[in-house]
Design a protein around this motif. Structure first.
Motif, short mmCIF file in Angstrom:
data_model
loop_
_atom_site.label_atom_id
_atom_site.label_comp_id
_atom_site.label_asym_id
_atom_site.label_seq_id
_atom_site.Cartn_x
_atom_site.Cartn_y
_atom_site.Cartn_z
N GLU A 112 0.74 -10.66 -25.58
CA GLU A 112 0.92 -12.01 -25.06
C GLU A 112 1.57 -12.95 -26.08
N THR A 113 1.62 -12.56 -27.35
CA THR A 113 2.19 -13.44 -28.38
C THR A 113 3.61 -13.04 -28.77
N ASP A 114 4.28 -12.29 -27.89
CA ASP A 114 5.63 -11.81 -28.20
C ASP A 114 6.73 -12.73 -27.72
N GLY A 115 6.36 -13.94 -27.26
CA GLY A 115 7.35 -14.90 -26.79
C GLY A 115 7.59 -14.85 -25.30
N ARG A 116 7.05 -13.86 -24.61
CA ARG A 116 7.23 -13.74 -23.17
C ARG A 116 5.91 -13.81 -22.41
N GLY A 117 4.81 -13.96 -23.13
CA GLY A 117 3.51 -14.03 -22.49
C GLY A 117 2.97 -15.45 -22.47
N SER A 118 1.71 -15.55 -22.10
CA SER A 118 0.99 -16.82 -22.07
C SER A 118 -0.31 -16.62 -22.84
N PRO A 119 -0.26 -16.76 -24.17
CA PRO A 119 -1.43 -16.42 -24.98
C PRO A 119 -2.65 -17.24 -24.59
N GLY A 120 -3.79 -16.55 -24.53
CA GLY A 120 -5.07 -17.19 -24.32
C GLY A 120 -5.95 -17.03 -25.54
N ASP A 121 -7.20 -17.41 -25.41
CA ASP A 121 -8.14 -17.29 -26.53
C ASP A 121 -8.24 -15.84 -26.97
N GLY A 122 -8.07 -15.62 -28.27
CA GLY A 122 -8.24 -14.29 -28.83
C GLY A 122 -7.00 -13.43 -28.82
N ASP A 123 -5.95 -13.84 -28.09
CA ASP A 123 -4.75 -13.01 -28.07
C ASP A 123 -4.07 -13.00 -29.43
N ASP A 124 -3.49 -11.83 -29.77
CA ASP A 124 -3.51 -10.58 -29.02
C ASP A 124 -4.70 -9.71 -29.44
N LYS A 125 -5.01 -8.72 -28.57
CA LYS A 125 -6.21 -7.93 -28.72
C LYS A 125 -5.91 -6.44 -28.79
N ILE A 126 -6.86 -5.69 -29.36
CA ILE A 126 -6.93 -4.24 -29.22
C ILE A 126 -8.18 -3.93 -28.42
N LEU A 127 -8.02 -3.16 -27.35
CA LEU A 127 -9.14 -2.77 -26.49
C LEU A 127 -9.42 -1.29 -26.64
N GLU A 128 -10.69 -0.93 -26.53
CA GLU A 128 -11.06 0.48 -26.44
C GLU A 128 -11.38 0.77 -24.97
N LEU A 129 -10.73 1.82 -24.43
CA LEU A 129 -10.90 2.19 -23.03
C LEU A 129 -11.55 3.56 -22.93
N GLN A 130 -12.35 3.74 -21.88
CA GLN A 130 -12.81 5.05 -21.47
C GLN A 130 -12.11 5.38 -20.15
N VAL A 131 -11.47 6.54 -20.09
CA VAL A 131 -10.63 6.86 -18.93
C VAL A 131 -10.99 8.24 -18.39
N LYS A 132 -10.65 8.42 -17.10
CA LYS A 132 -10.72 9.77 -16.53
C LYS A 132 -9.72 9.86 -15.38
#
Length: 382
Positions: A362-382
Motif C-alpha cells: 500500500e506504500t508503493d505510491g498506488r495504494g491507500s496506506p492505512g494504520d500499520g501499512d505495510d505489513k507481513i502476514l503469516e497465512l495458513q493455507v490448504k
C-alpha cells in the motif's frame, strides 16, 4: 459464492493502457476471449472433478510499518530479509517478535516509478558464504549484485560492498521485472521487463522481457537453451514472480496490457508471445498460458507453491489467488481470497508446509496506506 468461483478467471474489467503502468490501469473495458477449445474459462479441462475447495486463514501479522516492501527472503535458521523499493534498504524482520533491524543500504539504487530495490534472494550455500543477492534499478540500467551479510556488524552496516554480477538489463519508468530466486538446481533465475519496448521481449540478444538463468557468479548457466546466453525464456512483458512446484517445474505470472494477465509454465527456450500475443492466443511458435485473468482482478506479482497449488499475489486485484494444479494443468477453477481486505498484495513466499508469508504493498505510491501499512502476514493455507 459458487457462481463467483465458476467465473473467477473470466473477469469483467480490463486493465492498463500503455501509459498507465501494469499495476495501475485505466479502467477501459475489453471483450472476453482467449479460452481454448474443450476447456472451461479457467483453462481446466471440462469433465474434471474439482478437488476440495481451498482455504486461507490469516494466522497473525508478523510485522508492520514497512516502507515499500518488495523482495522477501527467508534466512536459514529464521528471520526474513525485506527490501524497500523506494528506500534502497534491506531490513531483517524477527518473525517471532516483529522487530525490524536495518541491515544496510544498497548503494546506487535510483528509485523512480516501478524501479528501485526489487527482488532479493539468499544463496543456496548461505550457511557457508552468507551471500545475499539483490536486483535493482540504477541510474542507467537494472543490475544484479551480491553482498556478504554479517549480522555481527553494527546495525545498518551489515552488508559488504556489492559485487555486480550482471549489468545492462534494460530499465524504464515501468516494466523492470525484478524477481530473483534460486532454483532447485542452485542456479539463479531473474525476471526482467521490456520497459515498454515490446520488441525487446522477442530479441534474443536483449536481456529485457526475459527470464534469465545464471550461475551464482552471473555467467550463463550450464544447459541453457541458447548457446552462451543467459536467456532461459523470452516473449515476456513484465514477470515479477518465480516459483517451483513439487516436481521442480518453474511457474511465472505475467502482467497483461489491456486484456489478460497470465500464469505460465516455463519451458526452457519457450517463447511466451509478447508483444504479438496476450493470453491464450493459440498461435504457432508461442506457449499459451495455463490460466488467465482480466487484469483488473489480478496484476500479479509474487507467487509461491504450497499444498498442491500456486498462490499468486494480486496488486490491482487486491487478492490472493489459489490455482490448484494436477501435473501441468489447472485442476479446478482458481479461487480468490482476502479480496480487498489488505489492499495491494506484492510478494508471497513459502514458509514451509501449509504456511505462507505475504506482504502488502500500500506504500508503493498506488495504494491507500492505512494504520500499520505495510505489513507481513503469516497465512495458513490448504
Amino acid at each position: 459464492m459458487t457462481a463467483f468461483l465458476a467465473a473467477a478467471v473470466l473477469l469483467v474489467t480490463a486493465g492498463c493502457s500503455a501509459g498507465g503502468g501494469e499495476e495501475a490501469g485505466d479502467g477501459a473495458s475489453a471483450a472476453p476471449g482467449g479460452t481454448r477449445s474443450g476447456a472451461s474459462p479457467s483453462g481446466r479441462a471440462t469433465g474434471d472433478a474439482p478437488p476440495a475447495k481451498g482455504s486461507v486463514k490469516v494466522v497473525r501479522t508478523v510485522a508492520e510499518g514497512l516502507d515499500s516492501p518488495w523482495g522477501l527472503a527467508p534466512l536459514p535458521g529464521g528471520g526474513l530479509l525485506v527490501s524497500s523499493r523506494d528506500e534502497g534498504t534491506i531490513v531483517l524482520v524477527d518473525t517471532e517478535t516483529g522487530e525490524k533491524t536495518e541491515v544496510g543500504e544498497v548503494p546506487g539504487v535510483a528509485a523512480a516509478g516501478e524501479g528501485g530495490l526489487l527482488g532479493i534472494a539468499v544463496s543456496p550455500e548461505y550457511t557457508s558464504d552468507h551471500m545475499v543477492y539483490a536486483y535493482f534499478t540504477s541510474g542507467s540500467d537494472n543490475r544484479i549484485v551480491r553482498m556478504r551479510y554479517d549480522p555481527e556488524q553494527p546495525e545498518g552496516e551489515q552488508l559488504s560492498a556489492p559485487d555486480t554480477i550482471l549489468r545492462g538489463i534494460p530499465k524504464g519508468t515501468n516494466h523492470n521485472g525484478g524477481r530473483l530466486a534460486f532454483g532447485p538446481d542452485k542456479m539463479l533465475y531473474a525476471s526482467t521487463g521490456e520497459r515498454y519496448e515490446g520488441r525487446l521481449a522477442q530479441d534474443k540478444e536483449s536481456l529485457g522481457g526475459k527470464i534469465l538463468r545464471m550461475t551464482p557468479e552471473g555467467e550463463p548457466a550450464p544447459g541453457n537453451p541458447f548457446d552462451d546466453s543467459l536467456v532461459y525464456s523470452l516473449g515476456h512483458r513484465n514477470v515479477q514472480g518465480l516459483a517451483w512446484d513439487g516436481e521442480q517445474r518453474l511457474w511465472a505470472p505475467e502482467f497483461g496490457q489491456d486484456t489478460w494477465d497470465e500464469l505460465n509454465l516455463i519451458e526452457p527456450g519457450g517463447n511466451y508471445g509478447w508483444p504479438d500475443a496476450e493470453g491464450k492466443a493459440g498461435e504457432s511458435g508461442f506457449v499459451d498460458p495455463v490460466a488467465q485473468w482480466r487484469v483488473a482482478d489480478a496484476s500479479p506479482s509474487g507467487i509461491a507453491f504450497a499444498q498442491g497449488s500456486v498462490w499468486m499475489a494480486g496488486l490491482r486485484g487486491e487478492r490472493l489467488w489459489r490455482i490448484p494444479l494436477e501435473s501441468t494443468e489447472v485442476s479446478a477453477d482458481p479461487q480468490a481470497f482476502l479480496t480487498g481486505e489488505y489492499g495491494r498484495l506484492r510478494t508471497v513466499v513459502s514458509a514451509g508446509g501449509d504456511r505462507l508469508w505475504l506482504t502488502t504493498s500500500e506504500t508503493d505510491g498506488r495504494g491507500s496506506p492505512g494504520d500499520g501499512d505495510d505489513k507481513i502476514l503469516e497465512l495458513q493455507v490448504k
